[in-house]
Enzyme design. Structure first.
Site, PDB file in Angstrom:
ATOM      1  N   TYR A  42       2.244  -8.760  -4.226  1.00  0.00           N
ATOM      2  CA  TYR A  42       2.062  -8.297  -2.839  1.00  0.00           C
ATOM      3  C   TYR A  42       2.911  -9.102  -1.851  1.00  0.00           C
ATOM      4  CZ  TYR A  42      -2.199  -6.166  -4.823  1.00  0.00           C
ATOM      5  OH  TYR A  42      -3.095  -5.472  -5.592  1.00  0.00           O
ATOM      6  N   HIS A  56      -2.125  -8.817 -13.909  1.00  0.00           N
ATOM      7  CA  HIS A  56      -2.066  -7.665 -12.995  1.00  0.00           C
ATOM      8  C   HIS A  56      -1.936  -6.347 -13.766  1.00  0.00           C
ATOM      9  CE1 HIS A  56      -0.710  -6.526  -8.655  1.00  0.00           C
ATOM     10  NE2 HIS A  56      -1.450  -5.584  -9.184  1.00  0.00           N
TER      11      HIS A  56
HETATM   12  N1  LIG Z   1      -4.841  -4.227  -9.639  1.00  0.00           N
HETATM   13  C1  LIG Z   1      -4.042  -3.271  -9.219  1.00  0.00           C
HETATM   14  O1  LIG Z   1      -3.133  -2.809  -9.933  1.00  0.00           O
HETATM   15  C2  LIG Z   1      -4.250  -2.703  -7.842  1.00  0.00           C
HETATM   16  C3  LIG Z   1      -3.682  -1.463  -7.512  1.00  0.00           C
HETATM   17  C4  LIG Z   1      -3.913  -0.953  -6.245  1.00  0.00           C
HETATM   18  C5  LIG Z   1      -4.695  -1.665  -5.343  1.00  0.00           C
HETATM   19  N2  LIG Z   1      -5.212  -2.880  -5.679  1.00  0.00           N
HETATM   20  C6  LIG Z   1      -6.033  -3.666  -4.717  1.00  0.00           C
HETATM   21  O2  LIG Z   1      -7.064  -2.838  -4.198  1.00  0.00           O
HETATM   22  C7  LIG Z   1      -6.990  -2.815  -2.786  1.00  0.00           C
HETATM   23  C8  LIG Z   1      -7.513  -1.498  -2.246  1.00  0.00           C
HETATM   24  O3  LIG Z   1      -6.846  -0.403  -2.789  1.00  0.00           O
HETATM   25  P1  LIG Z   1      -5.786   0.488  -1.970  1.00  0.00           P
HETATM   26  O4  LIG Z   1      -5.174  -0.360  -0.935  1.00  0.00           O
HETATM   27  O5  LIG Z   1      -4.911   1.127  -2.972  1.00  0.00           O
HETATM   28  O6  LIG Z   1      -6.655   1.687  -1.358  1.00  0.00           O
HETATM   29  P2  LIG Z   1      -8.025   1.869  -0.551  1.00  0.00           P
HETATM   30  O7  LIG Z   1      -8.643   0.589  -0.191  1.00  0.00           O
HETATM   31  O8  LIG Z   1      -8.825   2.860  -1.318  1.00  0.00           O
HETATM   32  O9  LIG Z   1      -7.525   2.641   0.761  1.00  0.00           O
HETATM   33  C9  LIG Z   1      -6.778   2.006   1.764  1.00  0.00           C
HETATM   34  C10 LIG Z   1      -6.399   3.069   2.791  1.00  0.00           C
HETATM   35  O10 LIG Z   1      -7.568   3.622   3.393  1.00  0.00           O
HETATM   36  C11 LIG Z   1      -7.581   3.401   4.799  1.00  0.00           C
HETATM   37  N3  LIG Z   1      -8.949   3.012   5.177  1.00  0.00           N
HETATM   38  C12 LIG Z   1      -9.565   1.822   4.958  1.00  0.00           C
HETATM   39  N4  LIG Z   1     -10.824   1.832   5.399  1.00  0.00           N
HETATM   40  C13 LIG Z   1     -11.043   3.074   5.910  1.00  0.00           C
HETATM   41  C14 LIG Z   1     -12.160   3.692   6.498  1.00  0.00           C
HETATM   42  N5  LIG Z   1     -13.312   3.058   6.670  1.00  0.00           N
HETATM   43  N6  LIG Z   1     -12.023   4.987   6.919  1.00  0.00           N
HETATM   44  C15 LIG Z   1     -10.864   5.668   6.761  1.00  0.00           C
HETATM   45  N7  LIG Z   1      -9.756   5.114   6.183  1.00  0.00           N
HETATM   46  C16 LIG Z   1      -9.856   3.829   5.764  1.00  0.00           C
HETATM   47  C17 LIG Z   1      -6.559   2.324   5.069  1.00  0.00           C
HETATM   48  O11 LIG Z   1      -5.895   2.521   6.296  1.00  0.00           O
HETATM   49  P3  LIG Z   1      -5.971   1.427   7.498  1.00  0.00           P
HETATM   50  O12 LIG Z   1      -5.353   0.159   7.017  1.00  0.00           O
HETATM   51  O13 LIG Z   1      -5.196   2.101   8.584  1.00  0.00           O
HETATM   52  O14 LIG Z   1      -7.423   1.283   7.834  1.00  0.00           O
HETATM   53  C18 LIG Z   1      -5.566   2.540   3.921  1.00  0.00           C
HETATM   54  O15 LIG Z   1      -4.628   3.541   4.261  1.00  0.00           O
HETATM   55  C19 LIG Z   1      -5.510  -3.085  -2.509  1.00  0.00           C
HETATM   56  O16 LIG Z   1      -5.262  -3.450  -1.174  1.00  0.00           O
HETATM   57  C20 LIG Z   1      -5.242  -4.169  -3.509  1.00  0.00           C
HETATM   58  O17 LIG Z   1      -5.759  -5.414  -3.041  1.00  0.00           O
HETATM   59  C21 LIG Z   1      -5.016  -3.386  -6.927  1.00  0.00           C
END
Ligand SMILES: NC(=O)c1ccc[n+]([C@@H]2O[C@H](COP(=O)([O-])OP(=O)(O)OC[C@H]3O[C@@H](n4cnc5c(N)ncnc54)[C@H](OP(=O)(O)O)[C@@H]3O)[C@@H](O)[C@H]2O)c1
Length: 269
Positions: free
Chosen positions: A45, A102
């Site tokens: 990241y 990861h």
């Molecule tokens: N291990 C892996 O391979 C892997 C892969 C993917 C992700 N991850 C981790 O998991 C975390 C979360 O997953 P993600 O970032 O893919 O997706 P997520 O948390 O499911 O969704 C994030 C998105 O949703 C929006 N959002 C957040 N809260 C909201 C709410 N209450 N209402 C409406 N929209 C909302 C955010 O926009 P705003 O910022 O504008 O609120 C952003 O666009 C990542 O940040 C990372 O740390 C790990």
């Protein structure tokens, strides 16, 4: 903050995802101030330094469980050891709370990677080790070859994706499931079923999606760069979904529900 416990290691059940977060240090600090005790970052990241600043500025380093992840090209023991020391230097921490692989990398024997991670744990660089994006077969192998306990598998998990098989394997081996993309990367708001259920509880669709996972004992790491949504995403403990609601959400899973899929992904279950 409630926690999921696996092999004696506690993972606060709601964490903050930080992939591509804007103003990372400020958002992390604010999250901790309002009660988050789990922050998720990764070498890939490129924000470990800012996460470290945010955690330190909160004044609560000792209370916060910070996860970082070794990138898949650095899983050979020598590379891993060097990269973990570099992560520690960027975070400016004495110890990494939870260190994950990861993504699996079939070119590096798992026994070597988990051996090196275990050594780093014994030497005090990390408190616990785990994996991410592991399938049932990879979990079985990890459990067999790891000298130290593997405490979690961080996987994509939300109402649109059925992860029953891998969740069952985690349970069987006393590993915590940590759900990434728990609101389907923003795909949850607007879903008719989740909106309707939310309305009945005075909650948003995003909160229903997160509650659905938390109610199953799955930790969640929603990401947001917006301070007001930090509050929303942690307000999950003043309502409960009924068995019928849980079943209705369960039925939202579909074949093309997976969001995160790369050329290097393992063959999913
Ligand atoms: N291990 C892996 O391979 C892997 C892969 C993917 C992700 N991850 C981790 O998991 C975390 C979360 O997953 P993600 O970032 O893919 O997706 P997520 O948390 O499911 O969704 C994030 C998105 O949703 C929006 N959002 C957040 N809260 C909201 C709410 N209450 N209402 C409406 N929209 C909302 C955010 O926009 P705003 O910022 O504008 O609120 C952003 O666009 C990542 O940040 C990372 O740390 C790990």
């Amino acid at each position: 903050m409630q926690a999921v416990e696996a092999k004696g290691f506690r993972i606060p059940i709601v964490g903050l995802g930080t992939w591509s977060v804007r103003n990372t240090a400020r958002v992390v600090e604010q999250a901790i101030r309002i009660g988050y005790r789990h922050i998720d970052t990764a070498q890939m990241y490129g924000n470990e330094a800012e996460v470290g600043v945010g955690v330190r500025n909160s004044g609560k380093r000792a209370e916060v469980m910070v996860t970082t992840k070794v990138q898949p090209t650095l899983l050979a023991p020598h590379d891993l050891e060097r990269s973990v020391k570099e992560s520690l230097a960027r975070l400016r921490f004495d110890v990494i709370d939870l260190l994950l692989i990861h993504w699996p990398n079939p070119r590096v024997p798992l026994a070597e990677t988990l051996g090196a991670m275990s050594k780093m744990k014994r030497e005090g660089y990390v408190r616990a080790i785990g994996v991410s994006n592991f399938t049932v077969a990879l979990i079985e192998e990890a459990i067999k070859v790891s000298p130290e306990p593997v405490v979690c598998n961080q996987i994509e998990c939300h109402p649109f994706l059925n992860q029953d098989k891998v969740i069952a394997a985690c349970k069987q081996h006393d590993m915590a499931v940590v759900a990434y993309s728990p609101i389907a990367r923003g795909g949850v708001p607007g879903n008719e079923v989740l909106e309707r259920i939310g309305k009945a509880h005075g909650k948003t669709a995003a909160q229903v999606s997160l509650r659905y996972l938390v109610q199953q004992g799955i930790a969640v790491i929603p990401r947001t760069s917006r301070i007001e949504r930090l509050e929303e995403n942690i307000a999950l403990f003043d309502f409960e979904l009924s068995e019928e609601e849980m079943q209705e959400i369960y039925r939202l899973a579909h074949r093309s529900g997976r969001i995160v899929d790369w050329t290097w992904s393992p063959k999913w279950d």
